[in-house]
Design an enzyme around this catalytic site. Structure first.
Site, PDB file in Angstrom:
ATOM      1  N   HIS A 152      35.742  28.718  37.865  1.00  0.00           N
ATOM      2  CA  HIS A 152      37.326  29.297  37.727  1.00  0.00           C
ATOM      3  C   HIS A 152      37.436  29.974  38.929  1.00  0.00           C
ATOM      4  O   HIS A 152      36.629  30.980  39.167  1.00  0.00           O
ATOM      5  CB  HIS A 152      37.310  29.750  36.374  1.00  0.00           C
ATOM      6  CG  HIS A 152      38.691  30.384  36.163  1.00  0.00           C
ATOM      7  ND1 HIS A 152      39.375  29.688  35.172  1.00  0.00           N
ATOM      8  CD2 HIS A 152      39.509  31.304  36.593  1.00  0.00           C
ATOM      9  CE1 HIS A 152      40.582  30.378  34.874  1.00  0.00           C
ATOM     10  NE2 HIS A 152      40.780  31.190  35.923  1.00  0.00           N
ATOM     11  N   LEU A 153      38.571  29.880  39.678  1.00  0.00           N
ATOM     12  CA  LEU A 153      38.838  30.501  40.966  1.00  0.00           C
ATOM     13  C   LEU A 153      38.891  31.958  40.438  1.00  0.00           C
ATOM     14  O   LEU A 153      39.282  32.332  39.362  1.00  0.00           O
ATOM     15  CB  LEU A 153      40.055  30.241  41.349  1.00  0.00           C
ATOM     16  CG  LEU A 153      40.769  30.975  42.570  1.00  0.00           C
ATOM     17  CD1 LEU A 153      39.772  30.877  43.722  1.00  0.00           C
ATOM     18  CD2 LEU A 153      42.024  30.548  43.004  1.00  0.00           C
ATOM     19  N   HIS A 154      38.009  32.937  41.238  1.00  0.00           N
ATOM     20  CA  HIS A 154      37.989  34.310  40.958  1.00  0.00           C
ATOM     21  C   HIS A 154      37.562  35.085  42.325  1.00  0.00           C
ATOM     22  O   HIS A 154      36.897  34.512  43.224  1.00  0.00           O
ATOM     23  CB  HIS A 154      37.085  34.515  39.904  1.00  0.00           C
ATOM     24  CG  HIS A 154      35.566  34.381  40.070  1.00  0.00           C
ATOM     25  ND1 HIS A 154      35.103  32.993  39.992  1.00  0.00           N
ATOM     26  CD2 HIS A 154      34.581  35.150  40.378  1.00  0.00           C
ATOM     27  CE1 HIS A 154      33.838  32.877  40.341  1.00  0.00           C
ATOM     28  NE2 HIS A 154      33.487  34.196  40.250  1.00  0.00           N
ATOM     29  N   PHE A 155      37.868  36.230  42.484  1.00  0.00           N
ATOM     30  CA  PHE A 155      37.583  37.277  43.532  1.00  0.00           C
ATOM     31  C   PHE A 155      37.014  38.533  42.698  1.00  0.00           C
ATOM     32  O   PHE A 155      37.417  39.032  41.794  1.00  0.00           O
ATOM     33  CB  PHE A 155      38.841  37.609  44.248  1.00  0.00           C
ATOM     34  CG  PHE A 155      39.469  36.437  45.256  1.00  0.00           C
ATOM     35  CD1 PHE A 155      39.221  36.086  46.323  1.00  0.00           C
ATOM     36  CD2 PHE A 155      40.288  35.628  44.481  1.00  0.00           C
ATOM     37  CE1 PHE A 155      39.481  35.232  47.012  1.00  0.00           C
ATOM     38  CE2 PHE A 155      40.826  34.494  45.162  1.00  0.00           C
ATOM     39  CZ  PHE A 155      40.482  34.168  46.570  1.00  0.00           C
ATOM     40  N   THR A 194      34.611  35.790  47.305  1.00  0.00           N
ATOM     41  CA  THR A 194      34.838  34.894  46.470  1.00  0.00           C
ATOM     42  C   THR A 194      33.475  33.582  46.712  1.00  0.00           C
ATOM     43  O   THR A 194      33.026  33.811  48.009  1.00  0.00           O
ATOM     44  CB  THR A 194      36.058  34.090  46.618  1.00  0.00           C
ATOM     45  OG1 THR A 194      36.344  33.379  45.562  1.00  0.00           O
ATOM     46  CG2 THR A 194      36.538  33.292  47.934  1.00  0.00           C
TER      47      THR A 194
END
Length: 111
Positions: free
Chosen positions: A97-100, A87
């Site tokens: 935007h939170l993402h992995f 991340t």
């Protein structure tokens, strides 16, 4: 690139994606422009800017998000023998935007 590719393009349906796993609140899909031979993105379906902006009220969603990351990473490891879970934060985070990223293999030549 937009400020939030995931909300504006993926979650809105404007950009179609190849889904890997989906729950009520989380989506995992193959990256639309992969940087690795296997490159999967896992996102919450609700906008959260980044790992640093998570609030206590997001705990259940974060647990579900990590459960999807774990399941998909396990499938990548089972099939390929290894997986990176990445991340980005701050200036490294292109889309807010939170993402992995779940990735296997050496980076693809993008030049």
């Amino acid at each position: 690139m937009t400020e939030d590719f995931y909300c504006e393009e993926v979650l809105s349906g404007r950009t179609s994606v190849q889904k890997v796993l989906e729950t009520e609140r989380v989506l995992a899909y193959h990256h639309t422009r992969p940087f690795y031979p296997v490159h999967i993105v896992v996102i919450p379906k609700r906008h959260i800017s980044s790992l640093l902006t998570l609030e206590e009220s997001d705990n259940d969603l974060f647990i579900e998000l990590m459960s999807v990351v774990k399941q998909v990473a396990g499938e990548v490891v089972s099939e390929h023998g290894a997986c990176r879970v990445i991340t980005n934060l701050g200036k490294y985070q292109d889309s807010k935007h939170l993402h992995f990223h779940l990735a296997f293999g050496m980076p693809l030549n993008k030049g």
